[in-house]
Design a protein around this motif. Sequence first.
Motif, PDB file in Angstrom:
ATOM      1  N   THR A  99       0.848  -1.192   0.000  1.00 26.35           N
ATOM      2  CA  THR A  99       0.000   0.000   0.000  1.00 26.35           C
ATOM      3  C   THR A  99       0.884   1.243   0.000  1.00 26.35           C
ATOM      4  O   THR A  99       2.016   1.212   0.460  1.00 26.35           O
ATOM      5  N   ILE A 100       0.321   2.304  -0.520  1.00 21.39           N
ATOM      6  CA  ILE A 100       0.964   3.615  -0.466  1.00 21.39           C
ATOM      7  C   ILE A 100      -0.017   4.535   0.242  1.00 21.39           C
ATOM      8  O   ILE A 100      -1.159   4.682  -0.188  1.00 21.39           O
ATOM      9  N   ARG A 101       0.419   5.139   1.343  1.00 24.05           N
ATOM     10  CA  ARG A 101      -0.476   5.917   2.191  1.00 24.05           C
ATOM     11  C   ARG A 101      -0.165   7.409   2.134  1.00 24.05           C
ATOM     12  O   ARG A 101       0.981   7.812   2.108  1.00 24.05           O
ATOM     13  N   HIS A 156      -9.719   4.361  -0.962  1.00 23.70           N
ATOM     14  CA  HIS A 156      -8.782   3.295  -1.326  1.00 23.70           C
ATOM     15  C   HIS A 156      -8.873   3.087  -2.830  1.00 23.70           C
ATOM     16  O   HIS A 156      -9.937   2.758  -3.348  1.00 23.70           O
ATOM     17  N   LEU A 157      -7.750   3.260  -3.513  1.00 23.20           N
ATOM     18  CA  LEU A 157      -7.676   3.054  -4.955  1.00 23.20           C
ATOM     19  C   LEU A 157      -6.810   1.836  -5.221  1.00 23.20           C
ATOM     20  O   LEU A 157      -5.713   1.725  -4.685  1.00 23.20           O
ATOM     21  N   LEU A 172      -1.605  -2.804  -6.461  1.00 22.50           N
ATOM     22  CA  LEU A 172      -1.104  -1.818  -5.512  1.00 22.50           C
ATOM     23  C   LEU A 172      -2.276  -0.960  -5.024  1.00 22.50           C
ATOM     24  O   LEU A 172      -3.112  -0.524  -5.810  1.00 22.50           O
ATOM     25  N   VAL A 173      -2.335  -0.733  -3.717  1.00 25.27           N
ATOM     26  CA  VAL A 173      -3.433   0.024  -3.122  1.00 25.27           C
ATOM     27  C   VAL A 173      -2.921   1.376  -2.661  1.00 25.27           C
ATOM     28  O   VAL A 173      -1.927   1.459  -1.940  1.00 25.27           O
ATOM     29  N   TYR A 174      -3.595   2.425  -3.094  1.00 22.66           N
ATOM     30  CA  TYR A 174      -3.308   3.782  -2.635  1.00 22.66           C
ATOM     31  C   TYR A 174      -4.367   4.142  -1.609  1.00 22.66           C
ATOM     32  O   TYR A 174      -5.556   4.077  -1.897  1.00 22.66           O
ATOM     33  N   ILE A 175      -3.941   4.513  -0.413  1.00 25.94           N
ATOM     34  CA  ILE A 175      -4.866   4.921   0.637  1.00 25.94           C
ATOM     35  C   ILE A 175      -4.672   6.419   0.836  1.00 25.94           C
ATOM     36  O   ILE A 175      -3.618   6.858   1.286  1.00 25.94           O
ATOM     37  N   ILE A 176      -5.699   7.186   0.489  1.00 31.01           N
ATOM     38  CA  ILE A 176      -5.609   8.640   0.526  1.00 31.01           C
ATOM     39  C   ILE A 176      -6.598   9.156   1.557  1.00 31.01           C
ATOM     40  O   ILE A 176      -7.808   9.134   1.346  1.00 31.01           O
ATOM     41  N   GLY A 177      -6.066   9.602   2.693  1.00 27.90           N
ATOM     42  CA  GLY A 177      -6.899  10.169   3.740  1.00 27.90           C
ATOM     43  C   GLY A 177      -7.436  11.520   3.307  1.00 27.90           C
ATOM     44  O   GLY A 177      -6.731  12.322   2.709  1.00 27.90           O
ATOM     45  N   SER A 178      -8.712  11.753   3.611  1.00 22.99           N
ATOM     46  CA  SER A 178      -9.327  12.987   3.168  1.00 22.99           C
ATOM     47  C   SER A 178     -10.337  13.463   4.195  1.00 22.99           C
ATOM     48  O   SER A 178     -10.958  12.669   4.895  1.00 22.99           O
ATOM     49  N   LEU A 179     -10.480  14.778   4.265  1.00 23.57           N
ATOM     50  CA  LEU A 179     -11.512  15.358   5.115  1.00 23.57           C
ATOM     51  C   LEU A 179     -12.848  15.404   4.386  1.00 23.57           C
ATOM     52  O   LEU A 179     -13.886  15.591   5.006  1.00 23.57           O
ATOM     53  N   GLN A 180     -12.817  15.236   3.059  1.00 24.12           N
ATOM     54  CA  GLN A 180     -14.021  15.214   2.227  1.00 24.12           C
ATOM     55  C   GLN A 180     -14.016  13.957   1.359  1.00 24.12           C
ATOM     56  O   GLN A 180     -13.909  14.026   0.136  1.00 24.12           O
ATOM     57  N   PRO A 181     -14.131  12.781   1.967  1.00 24.12           N
ATOM     58  CA  PRO A 181     -13.977  11.545   1.186  1.00 24.12           C
ATOM     59  C   PRO A 181     -15.077  11.328   0.149  1.00 24.12           C
ATOM     60  O   PRO A 181     -14.818  10.774  -0.917  1.00 24.12           O
TER      61      PRO A 181
END
Length: 160
Positions: A119-121, A131-132, A138-147
């Motif tokens: 994963t790439i965080r 989660h892309l 490969l999983v991209y985990i992108i934290g967001s305040l507006q998911p």
Amino acid sequence: MSTKPAFTEKQYLGREFIPITIRLALSILCFAIYFFTVERERKGDLLLIVGFGILVISILMGFVLHYRIRVTNKSLLIDGLWTTQLVKIDLNSITHVEQKAYSRYFLNNPVYNLHKKGTIRFYTGGKCAVHLTDRDGLVYIIGSLQPNELERAILGEMGK
């Protein structure tokens, strides 16, 4: 090709509730110990200086940009703090988009481009993440305040 991004979000290091609370508690503790010190010598004055220093650093951290997310031209662009490199994720290679909780832990450290176990965080704050998954798994985990808006913009750029 459009020049206006479908989605833009900026996340700042010093604006999360828990770290702000910790820093304020430390500064209040310094002020309380200074106030109750009987003999205010140079060591007692140091507590006052440290308390004000923590407050000033806390205020300055509220203006420090950790990273910015942009969804534009069938790609997701993440650029961050001063020396970080631009990360460009081609949305044509993404096979699955899903919104989940970022982590099961209560306290999470801010990370930028952290590669760990396939994963790439990217995370600064918030409870949810997008989660892309790409063609290679490969999983991209992108934290967001507006998911919700981020997921909607990604799906809109992908044409789904």
